[in-house]
Design an enzyme around this catalytic site. Structure first.
Site, short mmCIF file in Angstrom:
data_model
loop_
_atom_site.label_atom_id
_atom_site.label_comp_id
_atom_site.label_asym_id
_atom_site.label_seq_id
_atom_site.Cartn_x
_atom_site.Cartn_y
_atom_site.Cartn_z
N LYS A 108 0.86 -1.19 0.00
CA LYS A 108 0.00 0.00 0.00
C LYS A 108 0.88 1.23 0.00
CE LYS A 108 -4.49 0.85 0.33
NZ LYS A 108 -5.53 -0.12 -0.01
N1 GLU Z 1 -7.23 0.31 -3.14
C1 GLU Z 1 -8.01 -0.84 -3.46
C2 GLU Z 1 -8.05 -1.79 -2.28
O1 GLU Z 1 -7.86 -1.39 -1.16
C3 GLU Z 1 -7.60 -1.51 -4.77
C4 GLU Z 1 -6.22 -2.07 -4.79
C5 GLU Z 1 -5.78 -2.56 -6.15
O2 GLU Z 1 -6.58 -2.63 -7.06
O3 GLU Z 1 -4.58 -2.87 -6.26
O4 GLU Z 1 -8.33 -2.95 -2.43
#
Ligand code: GLU
Length: 418
Positions: A108
Protein backbone atom coordinates in the site's frame (compact mmCIF):
# COMPACT_ATOMS: atom_id res chain seq x y z
CA UNK A 1 -14.03 9.41 19.17
CA UNK A 2 -11.92 6.32 18.73
CA UNK A 3 -9.83 5.37 21.75
CA UNK A 4 -6.03 5.11 21.62
CA UNK A 5 -6.30 1.34 21.75
CA UNK A 6 -8.61 1.17 18.72
CA UNK A 7 -6.85 3.88 16.77
CA UNK A 8 -3.84 1.89 15.61
CA UNK A 9 -4.85 -0.07 12.53
CA UNK A 10 -1.55 -1.98 12.43
CA UNK A 11 -2.16 -3.16 16.00
CA UNK A 12 -5.58 -4.34 14.82
CA UNK A 13 -4.13 -6.11 11.77
CA UNK A 14 -1.63 -7.91 14.00
CA UNK A 15 -4.39 -8.90 16.46
CA UNK A 16 -6.28 -10.46 13.55
CA UNK A 17 -3.13 -12.32 12.48
CA UNK A 18 -2.70 -13.52 16.07
CA UNK A 19 -6.17 -15.05 16.26
CA UNK A 20 -6.01 -16.57 12.76
CA UNK A 21 -2.61 -18.05 13.66
CA UNK A 22 -4.20 -19.88 16.60
CA UNK A 23 -7.03 -21.16 14.43
CA UNK A 24 -4.81 -22.58 11.66
CA UNK A 25 -1.98 -23.54 14.06
CA UNK A 26 0.41 -21.34 12.11
CA UNK A 27 4.08 -22.36 12.25
CA UNK A 28 5.68 -19.87 14.72
CA UNK A 29 8.58 -19.24 12.30
CA UNK A 30 6.16 -18.18 9.58
CA UNK A 31 4.22 -16.09 12.09
CA UNK A 32 7.48 -14.33 12.99
CA UNK A 33 8.06 -13.47 9.32
CA UNK A 34 4.49 -12.20 8.86
CA UNK A 35 4.73 -9.76 11.80
CA UNK A 36 6.74 -7.24 9.75
CA UNK A 37 6.40 -5.84 6.24
CA UNK A 38 9.14 -6.98 3.86
CA UNK A 39 10.05 -3.42 2.91
CA UNK A 40 9.06 0.10 4.00
CA UNK A 41 9.86 3.09 1.82
CA UNK A 42 9.52 6.55 3.41
CA UNK A 43 10.06 9.42 0.98
CA UNK A 44 10.00 13.18 1.21
CA UNK A 45 8.30 15.02 -1.62
CA UNK A 46 9.17 18.72 -2.01
CA UNK A 47 6.57 20.32 -4.27
CA UNK A 48 6.31 23.87 -5.65
CA UNK A 49 2.82 25.02 -4.66
CA UNK A 50 0.81 27.30 -6.94
CA UNK A 51 1.57 30.35 -4.77
CA UNK A 52 5.30 29.84 -5.33
CA UNK A 53 6.38 28.40 -1.97
CA UNK A 54 7.75 24.88 -1.49
CA UNK A 55 5.97 22.31 0.65
CA UNK A 56 7.58 19.06 1.61
CA UNK A 57 5.09 16.18 1.76
CA UNK A 58 5.69 12.83 3.41
CA UNK A 59 4.97 9.66 1.43
CA UNK A 60 5.17 5.92 2.06
CA UNK A 61 5.07 2.68 0.14
CA UNK A 62 4.87 -0.41 2.33
CA UNK A 63 5.47 -3.79 0.69
CA UNK A 64 4.15 -6.36 3.11
CA UNK A 65 4.63 -9.72 1.44
CA UNK A 66 5.24 -10.99 -2.12
CA UNK A 67 5.44 -14.75 -1.63
CA UNK A 68 2.42 -15.32 -3.91
CA UNK A 69 3.35 -12.78 -6.61
CA UNK A 70 4.21 -9.13 -7.22
CA UNK A 71 3.22 -6.65 -4.51
CA UNK A 72 -0.17 -5.08 -5.20
CA UNK A 73 -2.18 -2.30 -3.62
CA UNK A 74 -3.53 1.19 -3.90
CA UNK A 75 -2.16 4.63 -3.03
CA UNK A 76 -4.06 6.83 -0.60
CA UNK A 77 -3.91 10.63 -0.40
CA UNK A 78 -5.33 11.82 2.92
CA UNK A 79 -4.36 14.19 5.75
CA UNK A 80 -4.61 11.35 8.30
CA UNK A 81 -2.29 8.93 6.49
CA UNK A 82 0.29 7.48 8.89
CA UNK A 83 2.96 4.83 8.54
CA UNK A 84 1.02 2.46 10.80
CA UNK A 85 -2.09 2.92 8.68
CA UNK A 86 -0.19 2.15 5.47
CA UNK A 87 1.40 -0.90 7.13
CA UNK A 88 -2.06 -2.18 8.11
CA UNK A 89 -3.47 -1.56 4.65
CA UNK A 90 -0.49 -3.40 3.09
CA UNK A 91 -1.12 -6.35 5.41
CA UNK A 92 -4.80 -6.44 4.47
CA UNK A 93 -3.90 -6.27 0.76
CA UNK A 94 -1.81 -9.42 1.22
CA UNK A 95 -4.71 -11.33 2.78
CA UNK A 96 -7.15 -9.82 0.25
CA UNK A 97 -5.26 -11.01 -2.84
CA UNK A 98 -4.86 -14.40 -1.22
CA UNK A 99 -8.51 -14.87 -0.25
CA UNK A 100 -9.67 -14.29 -3.84
CA UNK A 101 -6.72 -16.40 -4.99
CA UNK A 102 -5.07 -13.98 -7.40
CA UNK A 103 -1.28 -14.28 -7.84
CA UNK A 104 -0.23 -11.16 -5.97
CA UNK A 105 1.31 -10.18 -2.68
CA UNK A 106 0.22 -7.07 -0.81
CA UNK A 107 1.41 -3.46 -0.57
CA UNK A 108 0.00 0.00 0.00
CA UNK A 109 1.08 3.57 -0.56
CA UNK A 110 0.09 6.75 1.18
CA UNK A 111 0.91 10.44 1.05
CA UNK A 112 0.00 12.80 3.88
CA UNK A 113 -1.79 15.60 2.06
CA UNK A 114 -5.22 17.18 1.67
CA UNK A 115 -6.09 16.67 -2.01
CA UNK A 116 -9.45 18.45 -1.58
CA UNK A 117 -7.49 21.66 -1.03
CA UNK A 118 -4.89 21.17 -3.77
CA UNK A 119 -5.05 22.24 -7.42
CA UNK A 120 -4.75 19.74 -10.29
CA UNK A 121 -1.23 21.04 -10.94
CA UNK A 122 -0.16 20.53 -7.33
CA UNK A 123 -1.61 17.01 -7.29
CA UNK A 124 0.14 16.18 -10.55
CA UNK A 125 3.53 17.41 -9.32
CA UNK A 126 3.09 15.51 -6.06
CA UNK A 127 2.15 12.29 -7.89
CA UNK A 128 5.04 12.52 -10.33
CA UNK A 129 7.60 13.17 -7.60
CA UNK A 130 6.21 10.33 -5.48
CA UNK A 131 6.41 8.01 -8.50
CA UNK A 132 10.00 9.03 -9.22
CA UNK A 133 10.94 8.34 -5.59
CA UNK A 134 9.53 4.80 -5.61
CA UNK A 135 10.25 4.02 -9.28
CA UNK A 136 13.06 1.56 -8.51
CA UNK A 137 10.72 -0.52 -6.38
CA UNK A 138 7.60 -0.72 -8.56
CA UNK A 139 6.97 -2.33 -11.96
CA UNK A 140 4.66 -4.90 -13.57
CA UNK A 141 6.57 -7.80 -11.95
CA UNK A 142 7.59 -5.96 -8.76
CA UNK A 143 4.80 -3.87 -7.33
CA UNK A 144 1.68 -2.62 -9.09
CA UNK A 145 -0.07 0.43 -7.54
CA UNK A 146 -3.75 1.34 -8.01
CA UNK A 147 -6.21 3.96 -6.75
CA UNK A 148 -7.37 4.15 -3.14
CA UNK A 149 -9.01 6.91 -1.06
CA UNK A 150 -8.82 10.28 -2.92
CA UNK A 151 -6.76 8.97 -5.85
CA UNK A 152 -8.30 7.99 -9.18
CA UNK A 153 -7.68 7.05 -12.81
CA UNK A 154 -6.07 10.48 -13.47
CA UNK A 155 -3.58 9.83 -10.66
CA UNK A 156 -2.79 6.46 -12.28
CA UNK A 157 -2.24 8.15 -15.65
CA UNK A 158 0.43 10.43 -14.13
CA UNK A 159 2.13 7.48 -12.45
CA UNK A 160 2.09 5.54 -15.72
CA UNK A 161 3.58 8.47 -17.63
CA UNK A 162 6.27 9.25 -15.05
CA UNK A 163 7.32 5.61 -14.73
CA UNK A 164 7.31 5.12 -18.52
CA UNK A 165 9.39 8.27 -19.10
CA UNK A 166 11.98 6.95 -16.65
CA UNK A 167 12.04 3.50 -18.33
CA UNK A 168 12.09 4.95 -21.85
CA UNK A 169 9.09 2.98 -23.10
CA UNK A 170 5.37 2.71 -22.33
CA UNK A 171 4.65 0.31 -19.43
CA UNK A 172 0.84 0.10 -19.03
CA UNK A 173 0.99 -2.83 -16.58
CA UNK A 174 2.83 -0.77 -13.93
CA UNK A 175 -0.49 0.48 -12.51
CA UNK A 176 -4.12 -0.61 -12.58
CA UNK A 177 -7.27 1.45 -12.33
CA UNK A 178 -6.16 3.36 -15.44
CA UNK A 179 -8.58 5.11 -17.80
CA UNK A 180 -9.77 2.91 -20.68
CA UNK A 181 -7.81 5.06 -23.15
CA UNK A 182 -4.54 4.02 -21.48
CA UNK A 183 -5.23 0.30 -21.15
CA UNK A 184 -7.65 0.30 -18.25
CA UNK A 185 -10.19 -2.50 -17.98
CA UNK A 186 -13.89 -2.39 -18.61
CA UNK A 187 -15.65 -2.75 -15.28
CA UNK A 188 -12.73 -1.63 -13.08
CA UNK A 189 -14.36 1.64 -12.06
CA UNK A 190 -17.21 0.04 -10.12
CA UNK A 191 -15.64 -3.36 -9.40
CA UNK A 192 -15.09 -2.78 -5.66
CA UNK A 193 -18.80 -2.10 -5.17
CA UNK A 194 -19.84 -4.91 -7.52
CA UNK A 195 -17.81 -7.38 -5.46
CA UNK A 196 -19.11 -5.92 -2.19
CA UNK A 197 -22.75 -6.26 -3.21
CA UNK A 198 -22.14 -9.74 -4.63
CA UNK A 199 -20.98 -10.64 -1.10
CA UNK A 200 -24.03 -8.98 0.49
CA UNK A 201 -26.23 -10.97 -1.89
CA UNK A 202 -24.50 -14.26 -0.98
CA UNK A 203 -24.77 -13.38 2.72
CA UNK A 204 -28.50 -12.74 2.29
CA UNK A 205 -28.82 -16.21 0.71
CA UNK A 206 -27.14 -17.78 3.73
CA UNK A 207 -29.57 -15.96 6.06
CA UNK A 208 -32.60 -16.60 3.84
CA UNK A 209 -33.18 -12.86 3.72
CA UNK A 210 -35.14 -11.75 0.65
CA UNK A 211 -33.41 -8.75 -0.92
CA UNK A 212 -36.51 -7.31 -2.54
CA UNK A 213 -37.82 -4.79 -0.06
CA UNK A 214 -34.87 -5.19 2.33
CA UNK A 215 -33.35 -1.95 3.63
CA UNK A 216 -29.78 -0.68 3.63
CA UNK A 217 -27.58 2.18 4.85
CA UNK A 218 -24.35 3.19 3.14
CA UNK A 219 -21.64 5.01 5.10
CA UNK A 220 -19.34 6.93 2.73
CA UNK A 221 -20.27 8.03 -0.78
CA UNK A 222 -17.01 7.80 -2.69
CA UNK A 223 -16.39 5.28 -5.46
CA UNK A 224 -17.15 2.16 -3.37
CA UNK A 225 -20.07 3.59 -1.40
CA UNK A 226 -21.96 5.29 -4.23
CA UNK A 227 -21.72 2.31 -6.58
CA UNK A 228 -22.69 -0.05 -3.73
CA UNK A 229 -25.87 1.98 -3.29
CA UNK A 230 -26.59 1.72 -7.02
CA UNK A 231 -26.07 -2.07 -7.09
CA UNK A 232 -28.18 -2.56 -3.96
CA UNK A 233 -31.02 -0.63 -5.57
CA UNK A 234 -30.66 -2.81 -8.70
CA UNK A 235 -31.30 -5.85 -6.48
CA UNK A 236 -34.48 -4.26 -5.17
CA UNK A 237 -33.00 -3.13 -1.86
CA UNK A 238 -34.31 0.13 -0.43
CA UNK A 239 -31.31 2.34 0.36
CA UNK A 240 -32.69 4.53 3.14
CA UNK A 241 -29.53 6.31 4.31
CA UNK A 242 -26.20 7.53 2.98
CA UNK A 243 -23.38 9.69 4.30
CA UNK A 244 -20.09 11.35 3.42
CA UNK A 245 -17.51 13.38 5.32
CA UNK A 246 -19.97 16.31 5.52
CA UNK A 247 -22.90 14.44 7.11
CA UNK A 248 -25.63 11.83 6.68
CA UNK A 249 -29.09 11.74 5.08
CA UNK A 250 -32.15 9.54 5.62
CA UNK A 251 -35.37 8.87 3.76
CA UNK A 252 -37.84 6.28 5.00
CA UNK A 253 -39.22 5.75 1.50
CA UNK A 254 -35.72 5.29 0.06
CA UNK A 255 -33.11 7.35 -1.79
CA UNK A 256 -32.41 7.19 -5.51
CA UNK A 257 -28.64 6.43 -5.41
CA UNK A 258 -27.93 7.90 -8.84
CA UNK A 259 -29.76 11.11 -8.02
CA UNK A 260 -27.87 11.32 -4.72
CA UNK A 261 -24.62 11.04 -6.72
CA UNK A 262 -25.75 13.82 -9.07
CA UNK A 263 -26.55 15.99 -6.04
CA UNK A 264 -23.10 15.26 -4.59
CA UNK A 265 -21.41 16.06 -7.92
CA UNK A 266 -23.23 19.40 -7.95
CA UNK A 267 -22.92 20.45 -4.32
CA UNK A 268 -19.94 18.48 -3.01
CA UNK A 269 -21.99 16.47 -0.51
CA UNK A 270 -24.94 14.11 -0.14
CA UNK A 271 -26.31 16.48 2.54
CA UNK A 272 -29.28 18.55 1.41
CA UNK A 273 -30.54 15.92 -1.05
CA UNK A 274 -34.16 16.67 -1.89
CA UNK A 275 -36.70 14.70 0.12
CA UNK A 276 -34.16 13.50 2.70
CA UNK A 277 -33.71 14.53 6.30
CA UNK A 278 -30.30 15.06 7.85
CA UNK A 279 -29.26 12.60 10.57
CA UNK A 280 -26.11 12.19 12.64
CA UNK A 281 -23.27 10.29 10.98
CA UNK A 282 -23.12 7.88 13.92
CA UNK A 283 -26.87 7.43 13.86
CA UNK A 284 -26.56 5.97 10.34
CA UNK A 285 -24.54 3.03 11.64
CA UNK A 286 -27.19 2.24 14.25
CA UNK A 287 -30.26 2.44 11.99
CA UNK A 288 -32.88 -0.31 11.86
CA UNK A 289 -31.78 -1.67 8.45
CA UNK A 290 -31.07 -5.15 7.09
CA UNK A 291 -27.77 -4.32 5.39
CA UNK A 292 -25.04 -1.91 6.40
CA UNK A 293 -22.23 -0.98 4.02
CA UNK A 294 -19.34 0.81 5.73
CA UNK A 295 -17.54 2.45 2.81
CA UNK A 296 -15.50 5.18 4.52
CA UNK A 297 -12.31 4.85 6.58
CA UNK A 298 -10.96 2.63 9.36
CA UNK A 299 -12.40 2.32 12.88
CA UNK A 300 -16.01 3.31 12.17
CA UNK A 301 -17.61 0.44 14.07
CA UNK A 302 -16.09 0.31 17.52
CA UNK A 303 -16.92 -1.24 20.89
CA UNK A 304 -19.02 1.86 21.61
CA UNK A 305 -21.48 1.68 18.71
CA UNK A 306 -21.27 -2.06 17.88
CA UNK A 307 -23.82 -3.00 20.60
CA UNK A 308 -26.33 -0.68 18.86
CA UNK A 309 -25.86 -1.99 15.33
CA UNK A 310 -29.15 -3.50 14.16
CA UNK A 311 -28.18 -4.62 10.65
CA UNK A 312 -28.26 -8.36 9.95
CA UNK A 313 -25.53 -8.14 7.32
CA UNK A 314 -22.47 -5.90 7.15
CA UNK A 315 -20.49 -6.01 3.92
CA UNK A 316 -17.28 -4.02 4.42
CA UNK A 317 -16.50 -1.91 1.36
CA UNK A 318 -13.90 0.06 3.37
CA UNK A 319 -10.64 -1.34 4.68
CA UNK A 320 -10.59 -1.92 8.45
CA UNK A 321 -13.94 -0.28 9.32
CA UNK A 322 -14.52 -2.61 12.30
CA UNK A 323 -12.18 -2.86 15.28
CA UNK A 324 -11.41 -6.32 16.77
CA UNK A 325 -13.35 -5.34 19.94
CA UNK A 326 -16.41 -4.42 17.86
CA UNK A 327 -16.04 -7.65 15.90
CA UNK A 328 -16.46 -9.70 19.06
CA UNK A 329 -19.66 -7.81 19.92
CA UNK A 330 -21.12 -8.21 16.41
CA UNK A 331 -20.31 -11.92 16.48
CA UNK A 332 -22.12 -12.30 19.82
CA UNK A 333 -25.11 -10.44 18.36
CA UNK A 334 -25.12 -12.75 15.32
CA UNK A 335 -24.51 -10.02 12.76
CA UNK A 336 -23.10 -11.62 9.61
CA UNK A 337 -20.02 -9.52 8.80
CA UNK A 338 -18.49 -10.09 5.38
CA UNK A 339 -14.96 -8.89 6.16
CA UNK A 340 -13.14 -6.19 4.21
CA UNK A 341 -10.46 -8.50 2.79
CA UNK A 342 -13.25 -10.40 1.04
CA UNK A 343 -16.04 -7.82 0.65
CA UNK A 344 -13.88 -5.18 -1.04
CA UNK A 345 -11.65 -7.57 -2.99
CA UNK A 346 -13.61 -6.89 -6.20
CA UNK A 347 -11.42 -3.86 -6.87
CA UNK A 348 -8.13 -5.69 -6.81
CA UNK A 349 -9.66 -8.67 -8.61
CA UNK A 350 -10.49 -6.50 -11.61
CA UNK A 351 -7.09 -4.81 -11.19
CA UNK A 352 -5.64 -8.27 -11.70
CA UNK A 353 -7.82 -8.77 -14.80
CA UNK A 354 -6.62 -5.38 -16.09
CA UNK A 355 -2.98 -6.38 -15.55
CA UNK A 356 -3.49 -9.71 -17.36
CA UNK A 357 -5.08 -7.85 -20.29
CA UNK A 358 -2.16 -5.38 -20.37
CA UNK A 359 0.43 -8.16 -20.36
CA UNK A 360 -1.41 -10.10 -23.07
CA UNK A 361 -2.31 -7.00 -25.15
CA UNK A 362 -5.80 -8.48 -25.48
CA UNK A 363 -8.94 -6.79 -24.16
CA UNK A 364 -12.23 -8.19 -22.82
CA UNK A 365 -15.77 -6.84 -22.82
CA UNK A 366 -17.44 -5.56 -19.67
CA UNK A 367 -19.64 -8.67 -19.54
CA UNK A 368 -16.59 -10.94 -19.72
CA UNK A 369 -14.87 -9.01 -16.94
CA UNK A 370 -17.97 -9.00 -14.73
CA UNK A 371 -18.49 -12.73 -15.24
CA UNK A 372 -14.90 -13.48 -14.18
CA UNK A 373 -15.31 -11.19 -11.15
CA UNK A 374 -18.59 -12.86 -10.16
CA UNK A 375 -16.97 -16.33 -10.27
CA UNK A 376 -13.99 -15.29 -8.16
CA UNK A 377 -16.12 -13.48 -5.57
CA UNK A 378 -18.64 -16.30 -5.13
CA UNK A 379 -15.90 -18.88 -4.85
CA UNK A 380 -14.00 -16.80 -2.24
CA UNK A 381 -17.23 -16.14 -0.34
CA UNK A 382 -17.99 -19.85 -0.21
CA UNK A 383 -14.53 -20.94 0.90
CA UNK A 384 -14.49 -18.29 3.65
CA UNK A 385 -18.01 -19.18 4.77
CA UNK A 386 -17.24 -22.90 4.82
CA UNK A 387 -14.08 -22.29 6.85
CA UNK A 388 -16.06 -20.21 9.35
CA UNK A 389 -18.68 -22.97 9.67
CA UNK A 390 -16.04 -25.67 10.06
CA UNK A 391 -14.41 -23.90 13.00
CA UNK A 392 -17.53 -22.26 14.39
CA UNK A 393 -16.00 -18.79 14.02
CA UNK A 394 -16.92 -15.48 12.38
CA UNK A 395 -16.62 -15.03 8.66
CA UNK A 396 -13.71 -12.67 9.23
CA UNK A 397 -11.83 -15.41 11.03
CA UNK A 398 -12.80 -17.85 8.28
CA UNK A 399 -11.56 -15.55 5.50
CA UNK A 400 -8.35 -14.76 7.39
CA UNK A 401 -7.74 -18.46 7.97
CA UNK A 402 -8.15 -19.29 4.26
CA UNK A 403 -5.94 -16.43 3.12
CA UNK A 404 -3.20 -16.58 5.75
CA UNK A 405 -2.87 -20.34 5.22
CA UNK A 406 -2.22 -19.76 1.50
CA UNK A 407 0.38 -17.06 2.20
CA UNK A 408 2.01 -19.24 4.87
CA UNK A 409 2.23 -22.20 2.47
CA UNK A 410 3.96 -20.00 -0.13
CA UNK A 411 6.37 -18.51 2.42
CA UNK A 412 7.26 -21.98 3.70
CA UNK A 413 7.89 -23.41 0.21
CA UNK A 414 10.14 -20.50 -0.76
CA UNK A 415 12.30 -20.99 2.31
CA UNK A 416 14.86 -18.48 3.53
CA UNK A 417 17.55 -16.68 1.58
CA UNK A 418 20.41 -16.79 2.21
N1 GLU B 1 -7.23 0.31 -3.14
C1 GLU B 1 -8.01 -0.84 -3.46
C2 GLU B 1 -8.05 -1.79 -2.28
O1 GLU B 1 -7.86 -1.39 -1.16
C3 GLU B 1 -7.60 -1.51 -4.77
C4 GLU B 1 -6.22 -2.07 -4.79
C5 GLU B 1 -5.78 -2.56 -6.15
O2 GLU B 1 -6.58 -2.63 -7.06
O3 GLU B 1 -4.58 -2.87 -6.26
O4 GLU B 1 -8.33 -2.95 -2.43
Amino acid sequence: MVSEKEANPYGNAMKQLESAAKLIKLDPDIHEILRQPKRILAVSLPIRMDDGHVRNFQGYRVQFNDARGPFKGGIRYHPNVSLDEVKALATWMTWKCSVVDIPYGGAKGGVICDPKNMSMGEKERLTRRYTAMIADFIGPYRDVPAPDVYTDSQTMSWILDTYSQIQGYQVPAVVTGKPLALGGSEGRNNSTARGCITCAREAAKVLNLPLKGATAAVQGYGNAGSWSAVFLAELGVNVVAASDSQGAIYSKSGLDPQKVQQHKDKTGSVVGFQGSEEIGSNELLELEVDILIPAALENSITERNAPNVKAKIISEAANGPTTPEADAILERNKVLVVPDILANAGGVTVSYLEWVQNLEREYWTEDEVNAKLERKMVRAFNSSYQMSQKHGVSMRSGALAVSIQRVADAVKLLGLFP
